[in-house]
Design a protein around this motif. Structure first.
Motif, short mmCIF file in Angstrom:
data_model
loop_
_atom_site.label_atom_id
_atom_site.label_comp_id
_atom_site.label_asym_id
_atom_site.label_seq_id
_atom_site.Cartn_x
_atom_site.Cartn_y
_atom_site.Cartn_z
N LEU A 410 0.83 -1.20 0.00
CA LEU A 410 0.00 0.00 0.00
C LEU A 410 0.86 1.25 0.00
O LEU A 410 1.85 1.35 0.75
N ARG A 411 0.47 2.19 -0.82
CA ARG A 411 1.13 3.51 -0.82
C ARG A 411 0.34 4.44 0.10
O ARG A 411 -0.88 4.54 0.01
N LEU A 416 0.85 11.51 5.29
CA LEU A 416 0.91 10.54 6.39
C LEU A 416 2.33 10.00 6.52
O LEU A 416 2.78 9.23 5.67
N PRO A 417 3.06 10.38 7.57
CA PRO A 417 4.45 9.92 7.73
C PRO A 417 4.51 8.42 8.02
O PRO A 417 3.80 7.91 8.90
N GLU A 418 5.35 7.71 7.32
CA GLU A 418 5.45 6.26 7.45
C GLU A 418 5.88 5.85 8.86
O GLU A 418 5.27 4.98 9.48
N ALA A 419 6.94 6.46 9.37
CA ALA A 419 7.46 6.08 10.68
C ALA A 419 6.44 6.34 11.78
O ALA A 419 6.27 5.53 12.70
N SER A 420 5.75 7.45 11.70
CA SER A 420 4.74 7.78 12.71
C SER A 420 3.59 6.78 12.68
O SER A 420 3.07 6.37 13.72
N LEU A 421 3.18 6.39 11.47
CA LEU A 421 2.08 5.43 11.35
C LEU A 421 2.47 4.10 11.97
O LEU A 421 1.67 3.48 12.68
N LEU A 422 3.68 3.63 11.73
CA LEU A 422 4.12 2.34 12.27
C LEU A 422 4.08 2.34 13.80
O LEU A 422 3.59 1.40 14.42
N ALA A 433 4.67 -3.90 8.32
CA ALA A 433 6.04 -3.80 7.83
C ALA A 433 6.24 -2.45 7.14
O ALA A 433 5.44 -2.08 6.27
N PRO A 434 7.28 -1.71 7.49
CA PRO A 434 7.54 -0.42 6.85
C PRO A 434 7.99 -0.61 5.41
O PRO A 434 8.60 -1.61 5.05
N GLY A 435 7.70 0.37 4.57
CA GLY A 435 8.09 0.29 3.18
C GLY A 435 9.54 0.69 2.92
O GLY A 435 10.14 0.25 1.94
N ARG A 436 10.10 1.53 3.80
CA ARG A 436 11.44 2.07 3.54
C ARG A 436 12.50 1.01 3.29
O ARG A 436 13.32 1.17 2.36
N PRO A 437 12.58 -0.09 4.04
CA PRO A 437 13.65 -1.07 3.81
C PRO A 437 13.59 -1.76 2.44
O PRO A 437 14.57 -2.40 2.05
N ALA A 445 7.66 7.51 -2.13
CA ALA A 445 6.56 7.84 -1.21
C ALA A 445 6.61 6.86 -0.05
O ALA A 445 7.38 5.90 -0.06
N GLY A 446 5.78 7.12 0.96
CA GLY A 446 5.68 6.19 2.07
C GLY A 446 4.85 4.97 1.67
O GLY A 446 3.88 5.08 0.91
#
Length: 477
Positions: A410-411, A416-422, A433-437, A445-446
């Motif tokens: 999902l994009r 919506l910040p990815e780290a904050s959502l996790l 699972a975070p998308g960044r890795p 995008a996040g």
């Protein structure tokens, strides 16, 4: 009550009573424990063995069990010297000694109790063929020579099975048995590219492969993908610009996007690599995680490659259990000898009982039944999760609904910040699972990856997506 839980409960009860005995003091006899706790002799034996493994008791055949002597108090030493010993100038170091395993650990670490596990990388135990695996392991242990040393390349019958599964003109002589897919990827990357050189990868791609590449001193170079897989024009340009000699791809149900390499691109990718004098490392991890509605699957790239461009990796781990770490490497030509040499140096061979158990499993009537059941269940779970996402998270983009694999990609909305959502999702009771890795360069995008295979079932999937909605609302408040 299950034997496993009885053993655990008895072990805890015995631990609570250990202070009654002085060090070296004898515990009640097994017969006395059977009568007191009303459990079987086997349960008593296993509970005492557990305490012995923890260093709390000592068992002496013919004499009984005794409370162990207290352990010496650990001495707090000075380990500060290691900072200097482990440090290095990373600008000049070809092979970095520090390894970042964070992208891998996300899918291996169990979340806290009560947290719904959308970050898992394996089938939930209810989807694993536990009974068939247990029966296969029992039969394997009774096979003649099962505990003897196996051939370093693997059991001939198992190599032959994998060769048939890979297809085309691949033969058993071109297959090496490995300790799962991750081990095979590690061996292949070490064999195909020297430290300090670039390796082309799909973007986004599997973090475990990126970690392996960096640990081997390689420089991952991203090649963008679209709805039909990797873009051939950009792949060709990347080979020209970098001089890379390896391209790593997952042509079927790619992780994390779920895409399948389009038919007209399959031969094109191999042709481009061949023209560049390069290898294609095909990670065929999800072929046995096909969904019921997927339709006929394309052949492997290796099956259509007579020139040895493709080095193929596959495994039994994903469709069975994280503990059945049995996979295969297939290659032809001089590179096969290099792969064989690296594997022997690294691990000698895959334990024979595990190979025998794999043979027993795939040769049993339970194997096709299991694959059909998983195929049906993965489809059902995918539909439940896509429906829940559409209902509760309509602002999240779902570029592709996969017909294989075990997750959705999902994009996130731009705001919506990815780290904050996790972090917020974990507080609300769902781990994602975070998308960044999955990106080896800056992500466009996040993103998040949601697994629908590692949870108990549809009810938990729907509840997990609702909790994710709660997290999004908290961040927006």
């Amino acid at each position: 009550m299950h034997e496993r839980s009885s053993v655990a409960e008895l072990a805890e009860s015995l631990k609570a009573e250990l202070n009654r005995y002085s060090p070296g003091g004898k515990l009640p006899s097994s017969r006395a424990l059977v009568e007191r706790y009303r459990v079987s002799p086997v349960t008593v034996t296993r509970a005492l063995a557990q305490l012995a493994a923890e260093g709390l008791v000592v068992t002496r055949p013919g004499s009984g069990a005794f409370r162990a002597e207290p352990r010496a108090t650990p001495v707090a030493g000075d380990t500060s010297w290691q900072e200097l010993a482990l440090s290095a100038d990373t600008a000049t170091e070809l092979v970095p000694r520090a390894v970042d395993a964070s992208g891998v650990l996300v899918t291996l670490s169990a979340p806290p109790p009560g947290v719904i596990e959308f970050n898992g990388g394996y089938l939930h135990h209810s989807l694993q063929p536990e009974r068939a695996l247990a029966a296969a392991l029992a039969r394997a242990g009774r096979r003649p020579g099962a505990w003897g040393r196996p051939p370093t390349d693997g059991l001939p019958e198992l190599r032959e099975w994998f060769a048939r599964e890979i297809g085309g003109s691949v033969t058993a002589a071109e297959v090496l048995i490995t300790a799962g897919g991750q081990s095979a990827i590690t061996t292949a990357l070490r064999a195909l590219a020297p430290p300090g050189t670039p390796v082309l990868v799909e973007s986004p791609t599997y973090p475990g492969m990126l970690a392996v590449a960096r640990a081997a001193g390689l420089r991952p170079v991203p090649v963008p993908c679209d709805a039909d897989g990797v873009r051939p024009d950009l792949l060709e340009a990347a080979f020209r610009a970098t001089g890379a000699r390896v391209f790593v791809c997952q042509p079927l149900f790619q992780n994390p996007t779920g895409t399948a390499l389009a038919p007209d691109r399959r031969r094109e990718v191999v042709r481009i690599a061949r023209a560049a004098g390069a290898f294609v490392l095909e990670d065929d991890f999800a072929r046995r995680l096909v969904h019921e509605d997927a339709g006929p699957l394309p052949a492997t790239l290796a099956a259509e490659d007579p020139d040895g461009v493709v080095v193929h990796v596959c495994s039994l781990t994903k469709p069975t259990s994280p503990n059945l770490r049995v996979g295969a490497l297939a290659a032809r030509g001089p590179v096969l000898e290099r792969l064989r040499a690296i594997q022997v140096v690294d691990s000698f061979f895959v334990p024979r009982p595990l190979q025998e158990a794999a043979l027993e499993l795939v040769g049993s009537p339970a194997w096709p039944r299991h694959l059909r059941a998983v195929s049906q269940e993965l489809r059902n779970r995918r539909e439940v999760m896509t429906g829940a996402v559409a209902l509760h998270l309509p602002e999240f983009a779902l570029p592709r609904v996969p017909s294989g694999g075990y997750h959705l990609w999902l994009r996130l909305p731009d705001a919506l910040p990815e780290a904050s959502l996790l972090a917020t999702a974990l507080r609300t009771g769902v781990a994602v699972a975070p998308g960044r890795p999955y990106f080896c360069a800056e992500p466009p995008a996040g993103h998040i990856r949601l697994s629908f295979a590692g949870v108990a079932g549809p009810i938990e999937i729907a509840e997990g997506v609702r909790r994710l909605r709660t997290a999004v609302d908290e961040l927006a408040a």
